[in-house]
Design a protein around this motif. Structure first.
Motif, PDB file in Angstrom:
ATOM      1  N   PHE A 214      21.688  44.642 -48.351  1.00 31.19           N
ATOM      2  CA  PHE A 214      22.425  45.292 -47.252  1.00 31.19           C
ATOM      3  C   PHE A 214      21.386  45.685 -46.228  1.00 31.19           C
ATOM      4  O   PHE A 214      20.386  46.319 -46.564  1.00 31.19           O
ATOM      5  CB  PHE A 214      23.108  46.527 -47.836  1.00 31.19           C
ATOM      6  CG  PHE A 214      23.838  47.415 -46.875  1.00 31.19           C
ATOM      7  CD1 PHE A 214      25.211  47.296 -46.706  1.00 31.19           C
ATOM      8  CD2 PHE A 214      23.171  48.423 -46.186  1.00 31.19           C
ATOM      9  CE1 PHE A 214      25.908  48.155 -45.860  1.00 31.19           C
ATOM     10  CE2 PHE A 214      23.861  49.285 -45.345  1.00 31.19           C
ATOM     11  CZ  PHE A 214      25.233  49.153 -45.181  1.00 31.19           C
TER      12      PHE A 214
ATOM     13  N   ILE B 188      20.871  47.465 -42.569  1.00 32.29           N
ATOM     14  CA  ILE B 188      21.289  48.157 -41.343  1.00 32.29           C
ATOM     15  C   ILE B 188      20.061  48.725 -40.631  1.00 32.29           C
ATOM     16  O   ILE B 188      20.005  48.757 -39.404  1.00 32.29           O
ATOM     17  CB  ILE B 188      22.355  49.251 -41.648  1.00 32.29           C
ATOM     18  CG1 ILE B 188      22.953  49.812 -40.355  1.00 32.29           C
ATOM     19  CG2 ILE B 188      21.814  50.378 -42.512  1.00 32.29           C
ATOM     20  CD1 ILE B 188      24.247  50.585 -40.552  1.00 32.29           C
TER      21      ILE B 188
ATOM     22  N   CYS C 283      14.414  46.369 -46.187  1.00 29.95           N
ATOM     23  CA  CYS C 283      15.586  45.839 -46.908  1.00 29.95           C
ATOM     24  C   CYS C 283      15.270  45.682 -48.394  1.00 29.95           C
ATOM     25  O   CYS C 283      14.419  44.873 -48.773  1.00 29.95           O
ATOM     26  CB  CYS C 283      16.008  44.498 -46.296  1.00 29.95           C
ATOM     27  SG  CYS C 283      17.446  43.801 -47.123  1.00 29.95           S
TER      28      CYS C 283
ATOM     29  N   ILE D  68      15.825  59.642 -49.970  1.00 33.46           N
ATOM     30  CA  ILE D  68      15.595  59.052 -48.641  1.00 33.46           C
ATOM     31  C   ILE D  68      16.620  57.979 -48.270  1.00 33.46           C
ATOM     32  O   ILE D  68      17.189  58.001 -47.180  1.00 33.46           O
ATOM     33  CB  ILE D  68      14.153  58.473 -48.555  1.00 33.46           C
ATOM     34  CG1 ILE D  68      13.126  59.608 -48.693  1.00 33.46           C
ATOM     35  CG2 ILE D  68      13.943  57.700 -47.249  1.00 33.46           C
ATOM     36  CD1 ILE D  68      11.678  59.164 -48.761  1.00 33.46           C
TER      37      ILE D  68
ATOM     38  N   GLU E   1      19.924  55.205 -48.156  1.00 29.10           N
ATOM     39  CA  GLU E   1      21.383  55.367 -47.917  1.00 29.10           C
ATOM     40  C   GLU E   1      21.652  56.716 -47.231  1.00 29.10           C
ATOM     41  O   GLU E   1      22.645  57.384 -47.521  1.00 29.10           O
ATOM     42  CB  GLU E   1      22.173  55.187 -49.208  1.00 29.10           C
ATOM     43  CG  GLU E   1      22.206  53.722 -49.603  1.00 29.10           C
ATOM     44  CD  GLU E   1      23.220  53.395 -50.646  1.00 29.10           C
ATOM     45  OE1 GLU E   1      24.351  53.897 -50.572  1.00 29.10           O
ATOM     46  OE2 GLU E   1      22.880  52.585 -51.534  1.00 29.10           O
ATOM     47  N   GLY E   2      20.769  57.065 -46.295  1.00 31.09           N
ATOM     48  CA  GLY E   2      20.877  58.338 -45.581  1.00 31.09           C
ATOM     49  C   GLY E   2      20.016  59.377 -46.263  1.00 31.09           C
ATOM     50  O   GLY E   2      20.193  59.631 -47.464  1.00 31.09           O
TER      51      GLY E   2
ATOM     52  N   ASN F 111      24.076  67.089 -43.226  1.00 35.61           N
ATOM     53  CA  ASN F 111      24.795  67.062 -41.933  1.00 35.61           C
ATOM     54  C   ASN F 111      26.235  66.603 -42.152  1.00 35.61           C
ATOM     55  O   ASN F 111      27.176  67.155 -41.588  1.00 35.61           O
ATOM     56  CB  ASN F 111      24.134  66.081 -40.952  1.00 35.61           C
ATOM     57  CG  ASN F 111      22.788  66.565 -40.447  1.00 35.61           C
ATOM     58  OD1 ASN F 111      22.394  67.688 -40.701  1.00 35.61           O
ATOM     59  ND2 ASN F 111      22.078  65.702 -39.731  1.00 35.61           N
TER      60      ASN F 111
HETATM   61  C1  LIG Z   1      12.004  51.837 -50.233  1.00 36.14           C
HETATM   62  C2  LIG Z   1      13.072  51.813 -49.214  1.00 36.14           C
HETATM   63  C3  LIG Z   1      14.158  50.975 -49.368  1.00 36.14           C
HETATM   64  C4  LIG Z   1      15.166  50.918 -48.399  1.00 36.14           C
HETATM   65  N1  LIG Z   1      16.206  50.039 -48.550  1.00 36.14           N
HETATM   66  C5  LIG Z   1      17.066  49.858 -47.522  1.00 36.14           C
HETATM   67  C6  LIG Z   1      18.049  48.833 -47.564  1.00 36.14           C
HETATM   68  O1  LIG Z   1      18.197  48.122 -48.566  1.00 36.14           O
HETATM   69  N2  LIG Z   1      18.829  48.618 -46.475  1.00 36.14           N
HETATM   70  C7  LIG Z   1      18.702  49.373 -45.351  1.00 36.14           C
HETATM   71  O2  LIG Z   1      19.424  49.126 -44.397  1.00 36.14           O
HETATM   72  N3  LIG Z   1      17.801  50.380 -45.290  1.00 36.14           N
HETATM   73  C8  LIG Z   1      16.967  50.637 -46.339  1.00 36.14           C
HETATM   74  N4  LIG Z   1      16.036  51.638 -46.279  1.00 36.14           N
HETATM   75  C9  LIG Z   1      15.977  52.473 -45.095  1.00 36.14           C
HETATM   76  C10 LIG Z   1      16.416  53.922 -45.329  1.00 36.14           C
HETATM   77  O3  LIG Z   1      17.807  53.975 -45.467  1.00 36.14           O
HETATM   78  C11 LIG Z   1      15.861  54.738 -44.156  1.00 36.14           C
HETATM   79  O4  LIG Z   1      14.464  54.814 -44.352  1.00 36.14           O
HETATM   80  C12 LIG Z   1      16.482  56.123 -44.077  1.00 36.14           C
HETATM   81  O5  LIG Z   1      17.832  56.038 -43.711  1.00 36.14           O
HETATM   82  C13 LIG Z   1      15.754  57.019 -43.086  1.00 36.14           C
HETATM   83  O6  LIG Z   1      15.481  56.389 -41.874  1.00 36.14           O
HETATM   84  P1  LIG Z   1      13.977  56.423 -41.302  1.00 36.14           P
HETATM   85  O7  LIG Z   1      13.073  55.970 -42.379  1.00 36.14           O
HETATM   86  O8  LIG Z   1      13.949  55.689 -40.034  1.00 36.14           O
HETATM   87  O9  LIG Z   1      13.659  57.961 -41.056  1.00 36.14           O
HETATM   88  P2  LIG Z   1      13.978  58.760 -39.710  1.00 36.14           P
HETATM   89  O10 LIG Z   1      15.383  58.550 -39.306  1.00 36.14           O
HETATM   90  O11 LIG Z   1      12.896  58.477 -38.727  1.00 36.14           O
HETATM   91  O12 LIG Z   1      13.849  60.262 -40.224  1.00 36.14           O
HETATM   92  C14 LIG Z   1      12.604  60.976 -40.329  1.00 36.14           C
HETATM   93  C15 LIG Z   1      12.911  62.401 -40.804  1.00 36.14           C
HETATM   94  O13 LIG Z   1      13.752  63.059 -39.840  1.00 36.14           O
HETATM   95  C16 LIG Z   1      14.935  63.546 -40.464  1.00 36.14           C
HETATM   96  N5  LIG Z   1      16.067  63.420 -39.542  1.00 36.14           N
HETATM   97  C17 LIG Z   1      16.428  62.352 -38.779  1.00 36.14           C
HETATM   98  N6  LIG Z   1      17.551  62.613 -38.093  1.00 36.14           N
HETATM   99  C18 LIG Z   1      17.926  63.882 -38.435  1.00 36.14           C
HETATM  100  C19 LIG Z   1      19.025  64.726 -38.091  1.00 36.14           C
HETATM  101  N7  LIG Z   1      19.994  64.321 -37.257  1.00 36.14           N
HETATM  102  N8  LIG Z   1      19.088  65.968 -38.657  1.00 36.14           N
HETATM  103  C20 LIG Z   1      18.122  66.392 -39.533  1.00 36.14           C
HETATM  104  N9  LIG Z   1      17.065  65.622 -39.893  1.00 36.14           N
HETATM  105  C21 LIG Z   1      16.982  64.395 -39.366  1.00 36.14           C
HETATM  106  C22 LIG Z   1      15.120  62.645 -41.692  1.00 36.14           C
HETATM  107  O14 LIG Z   1      15.895  63.283 -42.683  1.00 36.14           O
HETATM  108  C23 LIG Z   1      13.676  62.429 -42.120  1.00 36.14           C
HETATM  109  O15 LIG Z   1      13.257  63.539 -42.880  1.00 36.14           O
HETATM  110  C24 LIG Z   1      15.063  51.745 -47.257  1.00 36.14           C
HETATM  111  C25 LIG Z   1      13.985  52.619 -47.115  1.00 36.14           C
HETATM  112  C26 LIG Z   1      13.000  52.664 -48.070  1.00 36.14           C
HETATM  113  C27 LIG Z   1      11.837  53.591 -47.869  1.00 36.14           C
END
Ligand SMILES: Cc1cc2nc3c(=O)[nH]c(=O)nc-3n(C[C@H](O)[C@H](O)[C@H](O)COP(=O)(O)OP(=O)(O)OC[C@H]3O[C@@H](n4cnc5c(N)ncnc54)[C@H](O)[C@@H]3O)c2cc1C
Length: 415
Positions: free
Chosen positions: A122, A124, A156, A384, A386-387, A394
């Motif tokens: 998946f 996104i 991903c 971390i 899936e949100g 939130n």
């Molecule tokens: C090992 C791994 C596997 C993953 N697998 C997938 C996958 O299969 N498919 C996929 O699509 N994604 C995947 N992800 C992505 C994952 O879902 C995102 O990393 C996650 O949603 C956070 O996004 P970001 O890393 O850009 O952090 P950011 O959005 O940059 O956030 C940084 C910090 O700010 C905080 N923050 C951001 N916005 C707010 C807010 N509005 N209020 C309060 N705090 C906030 C966050 O909680 C975090 O602490 C994966 C990530 C990792 C590390």
């Protein structure tokens, strides 16, 4: 605790536990060290028919639901949270197809995901669209009978290993969040390639990849749901998939406690076993209590969701509407709040429990050739992906505020 599981559910646990104990435990350290994808374990899971436990029989599954999926993920994660992830990512790929897909799409992709013949993923997240999926930059423009996809996705899970990907791209950038749409893209489609493989802290047996789309043409029929409804598809998916992350977290916590208890009942200091110190007994008691509280919440949420989803799946087979349309017609409740709660509760619990397990084991708990530190590394991701847990909080708060507003409107109408 007796959760009144059915005969079938107990069989699922036995099958998954056998794979975990006989096959995963002996290879988990090597796969973690070498960051190797566990293809031999994938084969064992296929043979035991555990990839499709949550999918309807008409699409090759065994007709269970989120509880059955959770039992598989929990048992496998009890041995290794990285190896178990191939099951959860396939489910994360399958849920949007099951809920928003039409009959042809469900027949085409769910059957292979159910048998494990093809793994799912998946995608996104993008470099500039993490917590904020509305910032999606990947585009999909309609040209004749195809959508042409351009852009880069990152992080991903099961990337490169999977063959079926649910993907989110903007079909109308001018409409912002309302211009995002959901698609299925198959590995091997010209213009779809893999970029960087990430080096990670935990869940290292699962491959995390960058995906690159350059003039990637996918058939028009691969659009999932309506154009512009992509964020609804994503949220509708997370409502059902977040309990999978919770199950992974629960299994990791239980596995860490199991290993810790086996060690501290043998290790002696001051002529006593470590387990005989009251300070340690209190930590053990807190860990066990938190694990059981998490399990009780998770199983009850899964049961409630499954009842509703089963009814909608059956009804949609008759009315020829998608499961999502059927759920809406039934006036079914959304699970946004509950699925965020189980994901939040179980993953925070797993982080606390695994950290305490390292502490109870002392110096050996910190060493890489002893299994407990890996549970702590693996637990972290469940807070971390899936949100993040900030985003879960939130969403829970937003749902509570909505409920308050509804109660206010009802009270005003009754007055
Ligand atoms: C090992 C791994 C596997 C993953 N697998 C997938 C996958 O299969 N498919 C996929 O699509 N994604 C995947 N992800 C992505 C994952 O879902 C995102 O990393 C996650 O949603 C956070 O996004 P970001 O890393 O850009 O952090 P950011 O959005 O940059 O956030 C940084 C910090 O700010 C905080 N923050 C951001 N916005 C707010 C807010 N509005 N209020 C309060 N705090 C906030 C966050 O909680 C975090 O602490 C994966 C990530 C990792 C590390």
């Amino acid at each position: 605790m007796d959760y009144q599981l059915t005969e079938d559910q107990r069989t699922i646990i036995e099958l998954a536990r056998e794979i975990a104990q006989k096959k995963i435990v002996k290879v988990r350290e090597e796969y973690d060290e070498k960051e190797k994808f566990p293809w031999d374990i994938v084969e064992e899971i296929r043979k035991a028919d555990l990839f499709g436990v949550y999918l309807p029989e008409e699409y090759g599954g065994t007709g269970g639901g989120n509880l059955e999926l959770g039992l598989v993920v929990e048992e496998l994660s009890r041995a290794c949270g990285g190896i178990s992830l191939c099951v959860a990512t396939s489910a994360l790929c399958a849920f949007p197809i099951l809920i928003f897909g039409n009959e042809a799409q469900k027949k085409k992709w769910l059957t292979d995901l159910a048998s494990g013949k093809r793994l799912g993923a998946f995608t996104i997240t993008e470099p500039e669209a993490g917590s904020d999926a509305t910032s999606t930059k990947t585009t999909a423009r309609l040209e004749g009978n195809h959508y042409v996809i351009d852009g880069t996705k990152n992080f991903c899970s099961s990337g490169e290993a999977a063959q079926i990907y649910t993907l989110f791209a903007s079909t109308n950038p001018r409409r912002g969040p309302r211009g995002i749409s959901a698609f299925v893209v198959e590995k091997g489609t010209p213009g779809f390639s893999f970029g960087k493989k990430e080096k990670k802290m935990g869940i290292r047996a699962n491959s995390t990849y960058e995906l690159i789309f350059h003039n990637c043409k996918v058939p028009k029929e691969n659009l999932l749901g309506q154009e512009g409804a992509g964020l609804l598809v994503a949220q509708g998916t997370f409502d059902y998939s977040r309990p999978g992350v919770a199950s992974q977290a629960l299994g990791i916590a239980q596995g860490a406690l199991d290993e810790t208890l086996s060690y501290i009942r043998i290790r002696k200091q001051f002529n006593q076993t470590i387990i005989s110190f009251q300070a340690i007994q209190h930590m053990m008691a807190d860990c066990a209590t938190q694990i059981e509280a998490a399990r009780a919440l998770l199983y009850s949420v899964c049961r409630a969701m499954d009842r509703q989803l089963h009814a909608a799946v059956q009804e949609s087979a008759k009315n020829k509407k998608t499961v999502h349309e059927t759920l809406r017609a039934m006036g079914a409740s959304r699970w946004t709040k509950e699925s965020a709660m189980v994901k939040l509760f179980c993953s925070d619990m797993a982080m606390r429990v695994t950290t305490d397990c390292v502490q109870m084991c002392g110096g050996i708990g910190f060493m890489r050739d002893f299994p407990v530190e890996k549970y702590m590394r693996d637990a972290k991701i469940t807070q971390i992906y899936e949100g993040t847990n900030q985003i879960q909080r939130n969403e829970i708060a937003m749902m509570l505020i909505k409920e308050l507003a509804q109660q206010g409107r009802r009270a005003a109408a009754a007055a």
